[in-house]
Design a protein around this motif. Structure first.
Motif, PDB file in Angstrom:
ATOM      1  N   ILE A 324       0.852  -1.182   0.000  1.00  0.00           N
ATOM      2  CA  ILE A 324       0.000   0.000   0.000  1.00  0.00           C
ATOM      3  C   ILE A 324       0.892   1.238   0.000  1.00  0.00           C
ATOM      4  CG2 ILE A 324      -1.893   1.195   1.168  1.00  0.00           C
ATOM      5  CD1 ILE A 324      -2.463  -1.535   2.573  1.00  0.00           C
ATOM      6  N   VAL A 325       0.655   2.124  -0.953  1.00  0.00           N
ATOM      7  CA  VAL A 325       1.437   3.354  -1.100  1.00  0.00           C
ATOM      8  C   VAL A 325       0.513   4.537  -0.788  1.00  0.00           C
ATOM      9  CG1 VAL A 325       2.858   4.742  -2.646  1.00  0.00           C
ATOM     10  CG2 VAL A 325       2.860   2.236  -2.860  1.00  0.00           C
ATOM     11  N   ILE A 326       0.885   5.331   0.212  1.00  0.00           N
ATOM     12  CA  ILE A 326       0.035   6.430   0.680  1.00  0.00           C
ATOM     13  C   ILE A 326       0.861   7.714   0.636  1.00  0.00           C
ATOM     14  CG2 ILE A 326      -1.533   7.200   2.506  1.00  0.00           C
ATOM     15  CD1 ILE A 326      -1.462   4.316   3.594  1.00  0.00           C
ATOM     16  N   PRO A 327       0.886   8.403  -0.505  1.00  0.00           N
ATOM     17  CA  PRO A 327       1.734   9.598  -0.627  1.00  0.00           C
ATOM     18  C   PRO A 327       1.424  10.684   0.402  1.00  0.00           C
ATOM     19  CG  PRO A 327       1.043   8.832  -2.792  1.00  0.00           C
ATOM     20  CD  PRO A 327       0.270   8.026  -1.797  1.00  0.00           C
ATOM     21  N   GLU A 328       0.145  10.905   0.723  1.00  0.00           N
ATOM     22  CA  GLU A 328      -0.192  11.973   1.669  1.00  0.00           C
ATOM     23  C   GLU A 328       0.411  11.729   3.041  1.00  0.00           C
ATOM     24  OE1 GLU A 328      -4.266  13.667   3.661  1.00  0.00           O
ATOM     25  OE2 GLU A 328      -4.227  13.522   1.452  1.00  0.00           O
ATOM     26  N   TRP A 329       0.589  10.468   3.403  1.00  0.00           N
ATOM     27  CA  TRP A 329       1.197  10.126   4.688  1.00  0.00           C
ATOM     28  C   TRP A 329       2.693   9.812   4.552  1.00  0.00           C
ATOM     29  CZ3 TRP A 329      -2.790   5.918   6.607  1.00  0.00           C
ATOM     30  CH2 TRP A 329      -4.052   6.519   6.791  1.00  0.00           C
ATOM     31  N   ASP A 330       3.231   9.897   3.327  1.00  0.00           N
ATOM     32  CA  ASP A 330       4.616   9.501   3.064  1.00  0.00           C
ATOM     33  C   ASP A 330       4.884   8.108   3.633  1.00  0.00           C
ATOM     34  OD1 ASP A 330       7.177   9.646   2.091  1.00  0.00           O
ATOM     35  OD2 ASP A 330       7.953  10.900   3.724  1.00  0.00           O
ATOM     36  N   THR A 331       3.946   7.192   3.361  1.00  0.00           N
ATOM     37  CA  THR A 331       3.946   5.890   4.027  1.00  0.00           C
ATOM     38  C   THR A 331       3.790   4.737   3.044  1.00  0.00           C
ATOM     39  OG1 THR A 331       3.094   6.748   6.127  1.00  0.00           O
ATOM     40  CG2 THR A 331       2.597   4.444   5.634  1.00  0.00           C
ATOM     41  N   VAL A 332       4.494   3.660   3.333  1.00  0.00           N
ATOM     42  CA  VAL A 332       4.337   2.379   2.641  1.00  0.00           C
ATOM     43  C   VAL A 332       3.978   1.329   3.682  1.00  0.00           C
ATOM     44  CG1 VAL A 332       5.534   0.537   1.390  1.00  0.00           C
ATOM     45  CG2 VAL A 332       5.950   2.918   0.780  1.00  0.00           C
ATOM     46  N   ILE A 333       2.986   0.504   3.366  1.00  0.00           N
ATOM     47  CA  ILE A 333       2.586  -0.589   4.249  1.00  0.00           C
ATOM     48  C   ILE A 333       2.703  -1.896   3.478  1.00  0.00           C
ATOM     49  CG2 ILE A 333       0.707  -1.597   5.606  1.00  0.00           C
ATOM     50  CD1 ILE A 333      -0.405   1.303   5.840  1.00  0.00           C
ATOM     51  N   VAL A 334       3.338  -2.889   4.091  1.00  0.00           N
ATOM     52  CA  VAL A 334       3.478  -4.219   3.495  1.00  0.00           C
ATOM     53  C   VAL A 334       2.803  -5.227   4.406  1.00  0.00           C
ATOM     54  CG1 VAL A 334       5.082  -6.041   2.794  1.00  0.00           C
ATOM     55  CG2 VAL A 334       5.633  -3.639   2.319  1.00  0.00           C
ATOM     56  N   HIS A 335       2.002  -6.087   3.812  1.00  0.00           N
ATOM     57  CA  HIS A 335       1.354  -7.175   4.561  1.00  0.00           C
ATOM     58  C   HIS A 335       1.543  -8.457   3.770  1.00  0.00           C
ATOM     59  CE1 HIS A 335      -2.016  -9.867   5.647  1.00  0.00           C
ATOM     60  NE2 HIS A 335      -1.906  -9.335   6.858  1.00  0.00           N
ATOM     61  N   GLN A 336       2.028  -9.522   4.437  1.00  0.00           N
ATOM     62  CA  GLN A 336       2.230 -10.805   3.770  1.00  0.00           C
ATOM     63  C   GLN A 336       1.740 -11.957   4.635  1.00  0.00           C
ATOM     64  OE1 GLN A 336       6.567 -10.138   2.881  1.00  0.00           O
ATOM     65  NE2 GLN A 336       5.972 -10.920   0.873  1.00  0.00           N
ATOM     66  N   SER A 337       1.283 -12.996   3.972  1.00  0.00           N
ATOM     67  CA  SER A 337       0.847 -14.212   4.645  1.00  0.00           C
ATOM     68  C   SER A 337       1.256 -15.408   3.795  1.00  0.00           C
ATOM     69  CB  SER A 337      -0.672 -14.189   4.842  1.00  0.00           C
ATOM     70  OG  SER A 337      -1.110 -15.334   5.524  1.00  0.00           O
ATOM     71  N   ASP A 338       2.001 -16.308   4.385  1.00  0.00           N
ATOM     72  CA  ASP A 338       2.482 -17.487   3.654  1.00  0.00           C
ATOM     73  C   ASP A 338       1.323 -18.462   3.434  1.00  0.00           C
ATOM     74  OD1 ASP A 338       3.902 -19.542   2.549  1.00  0.00           O
ATOM     75  OD2 ASP A 338       5.170 -19.924   4.297  1.00  0.00           O
ATOM     76  N   THR A 339       1.062 -18.805   2.185  1.00  0.00           N
ATOM     77  CA  THR A 339      -0.054 -19.690   1.854  1.00  0.00           C
ATOM     78  C   THR A 339       0.350 -21.159   1.738  1.00  0.00           C
ATOM     79  OG1 THR A 339       0.317 -19.207  -0.500  1.00  0.00           O
ATOM     80  CG2 THR A 339      -1.329 -17.869   0.647  1.00  0.00           C
TER      81      THR A 339
END
Length: 405
Positions: A324-339
């Motif tokens: 997830i790229v959120i320019p207004e917050w200068d933020t990147v969020i990564v979420h992963q789940s091993d399947t």
């Protein structure tokens, strides 16, 4: 070797075969059941630094308390280039599933903006000499442009590798007829696989080499190499292949940071800034609500009621892999789940018990609601995360952000 290849292909196809089912039916199962919480080794900034970067420390407490009830393997929140909160093995590569499409978009953008300009968005399939088998494209379908493929608006309802139960939604949107290119949006793996062929034919570079040399090395990814890319192919359906990626959380975060930095890294322009601008300014409203409200250039655009600010965009993959790229917050969020463990249980249900993909998924999800199984390792650590759970997690993250006064 042939048998091993067949098994890999079979599993890979099944992985995607019910992706649409999980995306659209996340209201059942875990969304109505409290799960046992895991103990997570979470690394956080100090309260002072957290708040300086625009986050509520108590809000992030709620985020990590919630994710402890999921089967999330990594969660990473990065603001202003600083890791605000994280847990999991950030160096372990996981199958990112459909995030591959946003990666493909970056490769096309990189060559669209090159001096040679190998990728021209208004070029038609006819001009490129691109067709398909077993069902050839019609004259109208060959009027489809590269831009139409990028925008998921080819209108071509053709069998595709790694499509599976997405076909029901494709049929609903496109029907079994010719459609004028550029007029109807559908999340259609044929478009993305054909775009893979276009890229490799026009640049003369394979997807793995193109990403490794053009993006991964220049932005100093730690865990990616050419062996992180594989193909799913089914020539009985289509000549076009799906290029699949494995990536670690820290490498995904670097990839996302590239978009926050206008495509530049260490003084080098890796992606054209104009390409990045297109994502949040030129997209199609999909008719879906929430996080999949819009779609363009192979990225999803969150809707206005998600708590994520305008201009945000994100990449999604089965199992709720997310960048997830959120320019207004200068933020990147990564979420992963091993399947992996999920498939170890899922595949025998299909192969040996003759269950449909949808029925097997539902049985596995609902089994973890039973008291006798809820505390098992599988139900705590390896089950799939439903859409409702993931939407709730993103709502908590949005609520943890300090809103401007």
């Amino acid at each position: 070797m042939k048998r091993r290849h067949f098994s890999y292909l079979f599993v890979s196809l099944l992985i995607v075969s019910f992706a649409g089912y999980l995306v659209q039916t996340g209201e059942r199962g875990f969304g109505q059941q409290t799960q046992p919480a895991r103990t997570l080794d979470v690394t956080r900034l100090s309260k002072t630094d957290t708040e300086r970067l625009g986050w509520k420390a108590q809000g992030l407490d709620a985020v990590f308390a919630d994710v402890a009830t999921l089967s999330t393997d990594t969660l990473m929140i990065v603001t202003d280039g600083k890791v605000v909160g994280v847990f999991g093995d950030l160096s372990k590569p996981y199958n990112v599933h459909s995030i591959r499409k946003s990666v493909l978009s970056a490769l096309v953008g990189r060559h669209w903006g090159s001096v040679a300009n190998e990728i021209r968005l208004e070029t038609t399939l006819q001009e490129l000499g691109l067709d398909d088998a077993t069902i050839p494209l019609t004259t109208m379908q060959k009027k489809t442009t590269v831009r139409d493929l990028l925008m998921s608006r080819s209108g071509i309802n053709h069998p595709a590798a790694a499509s599976g139960s997405l076909q029901e939604e494709i049929d609903r949107r496109l029907g079994n007829k010719e459609n004028e290119p550029g007029t109807i949006w559908a999340y259609n793996n044929w478009d993305y696989n054909a775009l893979t062929t276009v890229f490799e034919n026009e640049t003369g570079i394979g997807i793995a080499e193109a990403f490794e040399t053009g993006i991964a090395r220049p932005i100093s990814m730690d865990d990616f190499d050419a062996g992180s890319v594989s193909y799913i192919s089914n020539t009985r359906l289509s000549v076009h292949k799906a290029a699949m990626f494995k990536m670690s959380a820290r490498d995904l975060a670097r990839f996302g940071q590239l978009y926050l930095d206008g495509g530049r890294f260490d003084g080098q322009q890796i992606l054209p800034g104009a390409w990045i601008d297109k994502i949040s300014s030129d997209f199609t409203v999909t008719g879906m609500e929430g996080l999949r409200w819009g779609h363009g250039y192979l990225w999803w655009i969150p809707g206005p009621n998600t708590g994520l600010p305008e201009g945000s965009f994100w990449a999604w993959g089965l199992g709720n892999q997310a960048l997830i790229v959120i320019p207004e917050w200068d933020t990147v969020i990564v979420h992963q789940s091993d399947t992996t463990e999920f498939w170890n249980r899922f595949l025998p249900m299909i192969r040996d018990d003759g269950m449909t993909g949808e029925a097997a998924v539902e049985k596995l999800i609902l089994s973890c609601r039973e008291a006798v199984t809820r505390e098992t390792e599988f139900c705590i650590d390896h089950r799939l995360i439903t859409r409702r759970e993931f939407d709730r997690l993103l709502s908590l993250i949005a609520a943890a952000r300090v809103q401007p006064s």
